[in-house]
Design a protein around this motif. Sequence first.
Motif, PDB file in Angstrom:
ATOM      1  N   ASP A   7       0.899  -1.112   0.058  1.00 45.29           N
ATOM      2  CA  ASP A   7      -0.079  -0.127   0.006  1.00 45.29           C
ATOM      3  C   ASP A   7       0.963   1.339  -0.036  1.00 45.29           C
ATOM      4  O   ASP A   7       0.372   2.370   0.028  1.00 45.29           O
ATOM      5  N   GLY A   8       2.092   0.905  -0.057  1.00 42.65           N
ATOM      6  CA  GLY A   8       3.036   2.405  -0.109  1.00 42.65           C
ATOM      7  C   GLY A   8       3.587   2.745   1.092  1.00 42.65           C
ATOM      8  O   GLY A   8       4.429   3.560   1.214  1.00 42.65           O
ATOM      9  N   THR A   9       3.134   2.156   2.408  1.00 40.16           N
ATOM     10  CA  THR A   9       3.740   2.722   3.573  1.00 40.16           C
ATOM     11  C   THR A   9       5.025   1.878   3.824  1.00 40.16           C
ATOM     12  O   THR A   9       5.313   0.834   2.982  1.00 40.16           O
ATOM     13  N   VAL A  10       5.768   2.850   4.564  1.00 45.12           N
ATOM     14  CA  VAL A  10       7.128   2.260   4.926  1.00 45.12           C
ATOM     15  C   VAL A  10       7.100   1.526   6.436  1.00 45.12           C
ATOM     16  O   VAL A  10       6.898   2.240   7.435  1.00 45.12           O
ATOM     17  N   ALA A  11       7.871   0.395   6.478  1.00 49.85           N
ATOM     18  CA  ALA A  11       7.959  -0.159   7.870  1.00 49.85           C
ATOM     19  C   ALA A  11       9.447  -0.306   7.896  1.00 49.85           C
ATOM     20  O   ALA A  11      10.271  -0.655   7.090  1.00 49.85           O
ATOM     21  N   ARG A  12       9.744   0.162   9.156  1.00 50.07           N
ATOM     22  CA  ARG A  12      11.304   0.254   9.488  1.00 50.07           C
ATOM     23  C   ARG A  12      11.335  -0.710  10.757  1.00 50.07           C
ATOM     24  O   ARG A  12      10.792  -0.623  11.697  1.00 50.07           O
ATOM     25  N   SER A  13      12.880  -1.109  10.899  1.00 51.74           N
ATOM     26  CA  SER A  13      13.188  -1.710  12.167  1.00 51.74           C
ATOM     27  C   SER A  13      14.608  -1.645  12.182  1.00 51.74           C
ATOM     28  O   SER A  13      15.471  -1.740  11.267  1.00 51.74           O
ATOM     29  N   ASP A  14      15.028  -0.926  13.503  1.00 54.04           N
ATOM     30  CA  ASP A  14      16.539  -0.801  13.635  1.00 54.04           C
ATOM     31  C   ASP A  14      17.119  -1.985  14.378  1.00 54.04           C
ATOM     32  O   ASP A  14      18.321  -1.949  14.926  1.00 54.04           O
ATOM     33  N   ARG A  15      16.481  -3.407  14.623  1.00 50.49           N
ATOM     34  CA  ARG A  15      17.237  -4.233  15.313  1.00 50.49           C
ATOM     35  C   ARG A  15      18.011  -4.944  14.251  1.00 50.49           C
ATOM     36  O   ARG A  15      18.411  -4.549  12.912  1.00 50.49           O
ATOM     37  N   PHE A  16      19.082  -5.484  14.951  1.00 43.65           N
ATOM     38  CA  PHE A  16      20.419  -6.231  14.363  1.00 43.65           C
ATOM     39  C   PHE A  16      19.971  -7.257  13.435  1.00 43.65           C
ATOM     40  O   PHE A  16      20.572  -7.575  12.368  1.00 43.65           O
ATOM     41  N   MET A  17      18.901  -8.129  13.841  1.00 44.88           N
ATOM     42  CA  MET A  17      18.561  -9.190  12.902  1.00 44.88           C
ATOM     43  C   MET A  17      16.951  -8.839  12.955  1.00 44.88           C
ATOM     44  O   MET A  17      16.151  -8.767  13.917  1.00 44.88           O
ATOM     45  N   VAL A  18      16.361  -8.979  11.807  1.00 46.71           N
ATOM     46  CA  VAL A  18      14.926  -8.892  11.564  1.00 46.71           C
ATOM     47  C   VAL A  18      14.151 -10.030  10.986  1.00 46.71           C
ATOM     48  O   VAL A  18      14.662 -10.568  10.047  1.00 46.71           O
ATOM     49  N   ALA A  19      13.077 -10.508  11.637  1.00 54.18           N
ATOM     50  CA  ALA A  19      12.275 -11.622  11.140  1.00 54.18           C
ATOM     51  C   ALA A  19      11.205 -11.133  10.327  1.00 54.18           C
ATOM     52  O   ALA A  19      10.370 -10.301  10.889  1.00 54.18           O
ATOM     53  N   VAL A  20      11.122 -11.281   8.773  1.00 55.98           N
ATOM     54  CA  VAL A  20      10.116 -10.666   7.986  1.00 55.98           C
ATOM     55  C   VAL A  20       9.162 -11.981   7.824  1.00 55.98           C
ATOM     56  O   VAL A  20       9.695 -13.084   7.447  1.00 55.98           O
ATOM     57  N   CYS A  21       7.850 -11.747   8.042  1.00 55.72           N
ATOM     58  CA  CYS A  21       6.624 -12.812   7.992  1.00 55.72           C
ATOM     59  C   CYS A  21       6.651 -13.149   6.403  1.00 55.72           C
ATOM     60  O   CYS A  21       6.357 -12.350   5.613  1.00 55.72           O
ATOM     61  N   THR A  22       6.446 -14.306   6.355  1.00 58.57           N
ATOM     62  CA  THR A  22       6.074 -15.013   4.832  1.00 58.57           C
ATOM     63  C   THR A  22       4.878 -15.570   4.781  1.00 58.57           C
ATOM     64  O   THR A  22       4.230 -15.944   3.812  1.00 58.57           O
ATOM     65  N   CYS A  23       4.088 -15.928   5.985  1.00 54.80           N
ATOM     66  CA  CYS A  23       3.035 -16.508   5.761  1.00 54.80           C
ATOM     67  C   CYS A  23       1.798 -15.934   6.095  1.00 54.80           C
ATOM     68  O   CYS A  23       0.543 -16.139   5.892  1.00 54.80           O
ATOM     69  N   ARG A  24       1.934 -14.398   6.626  1.00 53.06           N
ATOM     70  CA  ARG A  24       0.841 -13.168   6.493  1.00 53.06           C
ATOM     71  C   ARG A  24      -0.043 -13.529   7.984  1.00 53.06           C
ATOM     72  O   ARG A  24      -1.159 -13.091   7.662  1.00 53.06           O
ATOM     73  N   ARG A  25       0.184 -14.521   8.841  1.00 49.76           N
ATOM     74  CA  ARG A  25      -0.578 -14.706   9.672  1.00 49.76           C
ATOM     75  C   ARG A  25      -0.194 -13.731  11.069  1.00 49.76           C
ATOM     76  O   ARG A  25      -0.930 -13.609  11.988  1.00 49.76           O
ATOM     77  N   SER A  26       0.941 -13.019  10.836  1.00 50.86           N
ATOM     78  CA  SER A  26       1.427 -12.338  11.956  1.00 50.86           C
ATOM     79  C   SER A  26       0.600 -10.810  12.211  1.00 50.86           C
ATOM     80  O   SER A  26       0.047 -10.387  11.240  1.00 50.86           O
ATOM     81  N   ARG A  27       0.447 -10.720  13.473  1.00 52.88           N
ATOM     82  CA  ARG A  27      -0.313  -9.577  13.866  1.00 52.88           C
ATOM     83  C   ARG A  27       0.441  -8.101  13.673  1.00 52.88           C
ATOM     84  O   ARG A  27      -0.138  -7.213  13.826  1.00 52.88           O
ATOM     85  N   THR A  28       1.728  -8.457  13.517  1.00 52.05           N
ATOM     86  CA  THR A  28       2.629  -7.382  13.436  1.00 52.05           C
ATOM     87  C   THR A  28       3.325  -7.135  12.113  1.00 52.05           C
ATOM     88  O   THR A  28       4.285  -6.768  11.932  1.00 52.05           O
ATOM     89  N   TYR A  29       2.510  -7.705  11.113  1.00 55.88           N
ATOM     90  CA  TYR A  29       3.050  -7.892   9.663  1.00 55.88           C
ATOM     91  C   TYR A  29       3.623  -6.330   9.160  1.00 55.88           C
ATOM     92  O   TYR A  29       2.914  -5.538   9.526  1.00 55.88           O
ATOM     93  N   PRO A  30       4.848  -6.380   8.554  1.00 58.24           N
ATOM     94  CA  PRO A  30       5.614  -7.486   7.812  1.00 58.24           C
ATOM     95  C   PRO A  30       6.441  -8.208   8.850  1.00 58.24           C
ATOM     96  O   PRO A  30       7.109  -9.041   8.441  1.00 58.24           O
ATOM     97  N   TRP A  31       6.348  -7.906  10.039  1.00 54.66           N
ATOM     98  CA  TRP A  31       7.246  -8.492  11.091  1.00 54.66           C
ATOM     99  C   TRP A  31       6.792  -9.857  11.615  1.00 54.66           C
ATOM    100  O   TRP A  31       5.490  -9.691  12.067  1.00 54.66           O
ATOM    101  N   CYS A  32       7.479 -10.719  11.756  1.00 55.89           N
ATOM    102  CA  CYS A  32       6.910 -12.025  12.158  1.00 55.89           C
ATOM    103  C   CYS A  32       6.819 -11.847  13.932  1.00 55.89           C
ATOM    104  O   CYS A  32       7.684 -11.527  14.458  1.00 55.89           O
ATOM    105  N   ASP A  33       5.684 -12.638  14.332  1.00 54.70           N
ATOM    106  CA  ASP A  33       5.365 -12.717  15.531  1.00 54.70           C
ATOM    107  C   ASP A  33       5.414 -14.123  16.072  1.00 54.70           C
ATOM    108  O   ASP A  33       4.685 -14.398  17.113  1.00 54.70           O
TER     109      ASP A  33
END
Length: 70
Positions: free
Chosen positions: A21-47
């Motif tokens: 949708d054009g929004t930008v998601a940012r994370s400053d963590r040293f390792m980032v887990a990106v969701c691939t199943c789309r079940r995450s409540r914190t999408y695009p980050w994996c929960d």
Amino acid sequence: MSVDPKGPVLIEGPVEMVLEDGTVARSDRFMVAVCTCRRSRTYPWCDTSHRRRERAAQPPENQPPENRTP
């Protein structure tokens, strides 16, 4: 980058992603887990929503009640 077939994509951070949708998601963590199943409540980050939830096994019906675990 690391890909787990049953889990997220792990990317060394910091990470900036542009979503569909054009929004930008940012994370400053040293390792980032990106969701691939789309079940995450914190999408695009994996929960860890991709993990299978299993119920505790029920005791066999023929087992006497005093030996059943609560």
